[in-house]
Design an enzyme around this catalytic site. Structure first.
Site, PDB file in Angstrom:
ATOM      1  N   ASP A  63       0.814  -1.211   0.000  1.00  0.00           N
ATOM      2  CA  ASP A  63       0.000   0.000   0.000  1.00  0.00           C
ATOM      3  C   ASP A  63       0.854   1.270   0.000  1.00  0.00           C
ATOM      4  OD1 ASP A  63       0.609  -1.024   2.612  1.00  0.00           O
ATOM      5  OD2 ASP A  63      -0.726   0.445   3.513  1.00  0.00           O
ATOM      6  N   HIS A  64       2.169   1.109  -0.002  1.00  0.00           N
ATOM      7  CA  HIS A  64       3.051   2.272  -0.019  1.00  0.00           C
ATOM      8  C   HIS A  64       3.913   2.359  -1.278  1.00  0.00           C
ATOM      9  CE1 HIS A  64       2.335   3.559   4.206  1.00  0.00           C
ATOM     10  NE2 HIS A  64       1.939   2.297   4.289  1.00  0.00           N
TER      11      HIS A  64
ATOM     12  N   HIS B 143       8.373  -0.846  12.420  1.00  0.00           N
ATOM     13  CA  HIS B 143       7.233  -1.507  11.797  1.00  0.00           C
ATOM     14  C   HIS B 143       7.559  -2.992  11.646  1.00  0.00           C
ATOM     15  CE1 HIS B 143       3.484  -1.655   9.778  1.00  0.00           C
ATOM     16  NE2 HIS B 143       3.959  -1.801   8.548  1.00  0.00           N
TER      17      HIS B 143
ATOM     18  N   HIS C 224      -3.457   7.215   7.054  1.00  0.00           N
ATOM     19  CA  HIS C 224      -3.278   5.761   7.025  1.00  0.00           C
ATOM     20  C   HIS C 224      -4.416   5.079   7.788  1.00  0.00           C
ATOM     21  CE1 HIS C 224      -1.156   1.817   7.470  1.00  0.00           C
ATOM     22  NE2 HIS C 224      -0.722   2.163   6.262  1.00  0.00           N
TER      23      HIS C 224
END
Length: 303
Positions: free
Chosen positions: A66-67, A142, A270
């Site tokens: 998604d990035h 993360h 986000h």
């Protein structure tokens, strides 16, 4: 000088409710940078009237889809649209391999030079020093390696007081010296102080982009007193356990971080696809840090 960020995408893993994956445009004195490039970024650029070939730099925080999954399509479109200018991409280890692999199997030979520079997931470093701004990375925490980005304007020279100088018959070629703080002495020995003939330049502004991360204090020093802080806020705080499990932050935590580091303004984004209505996340952040806004797509925020 323009220093502003436009939101192209603000959802997390799943695009839903008309919200797209993470992508932002930063305009620093007409130098255009793209920060993250989720699916749909090309369409969002078209939607908001941003010319693709004006993008000079691209910054990718990490390799969750998604990035970055919109990146190769964007690179290809730049090629098809006749781009000639070099494109500079900064991202994690493995990104160049991904790009090269897809270009190789599509038998695409780009018409422009593509420069991919790897970022370090473990240290902070200045990865770019443009004539207008500096860009520094810092490690986030993360599930996979992830970096944040700090964009800081370069300090400008003082401005000439043209009306005052015109009355003193100071030669134009001396103006750059005045800006550098060098006094002027005329033919009769009169000294004119540079400080009296100039006005101070504005204080440099800063923008911090905190991509996916669990709430830890190790990156706080890098974002202290930032003018605008973008911080992920995937969940409401009632889902703190889920946030910790997935290495994300809640809207309450994002506000606590902004307050702790002395940020002037906070943008949260986000968003989890579980939230159709984003107002509860905004309200939760504002309960701790009132100067909070939602990173809504199409919105431009001056820094």
């Amino acid at each position: 000088m323009r220093f502003e960020v436009t939101i192209l995408g603000s959802n997390s893993a799943t695009p839903l409710f008309g919200r797209h994956h993470t992508a932002q445009i930063l305009n620093c004195n007409e130098i255009i940078s793209l920060i993250d490039c989720g699916e749909g970024t090309q369409l969002q650029l078209q939607r908001y009237g941003i010319k693709v070939n004006r993008i000079k730099y691209i910054f990718i925080s990490h390799l969750h889809g998604d990035h970055y999954l919109g990146l190769v399509g964007l690179i290809s479109s730049m090629h098809l649209n006749g781009r000639k200018e070099d494109l500079h991409i900064f991202g994690p280890e493995g990104l160049k391999e991904i790009i090269d692999l897809q270009l190789r199997y599509s038998e695409t030979s780009l018409r422009y030079q593509l420069h991919v520079q790897m970022t370090s997931p473990h240290t902070t470093e200045t990865i770019l020093s443009d004539s207008n701004f500096d860009v520094m990375t810092f490690p986030l925490s993360h599930r996979i390696s992830c970096t944040g980005f700090l964009f800081r304007e370069k300090q400008r020279l003082p401005r000439i007081n043209k009306e005052l100088i015109a009355s003193l018959d100071i030669p134009t070629p001396y103006y750059p010296l005045l800006k550098r703080g060098i006094d002027y002495t005329d033919n009769e020995g009169n000294i004119y102080k540079a400080a009296d003939l100039t006005t101070p330049a504005p204080v440099p502004r800063s923008y911090a982009f905190c991509s996916d991360t669990v709430n830890i204090k190790s990156y706080w020093p890098y974002i202290e007193k930032v003018d605008l802080l973008y911080h992920e806020a995937t969940f409401l705080h009632e889902m703190l356990d889920r946030a910790v499990e997935t290495f994300h932050t809640t809207s309450l935590e994002a506000a606590e971080i902004a307050k702790a580091v002395g940020a002037k303004k906070l943008l949260i984004g986000h968003f989890s696809a579980r939230y159709k209505d984003l107002q509860p996340l905004l309200a939760e952040s504002r309960s701790v840090f009132p100067n909070t806004e939602l990173a809504l797509e199409g919105e431009t925020f001056e820094i």
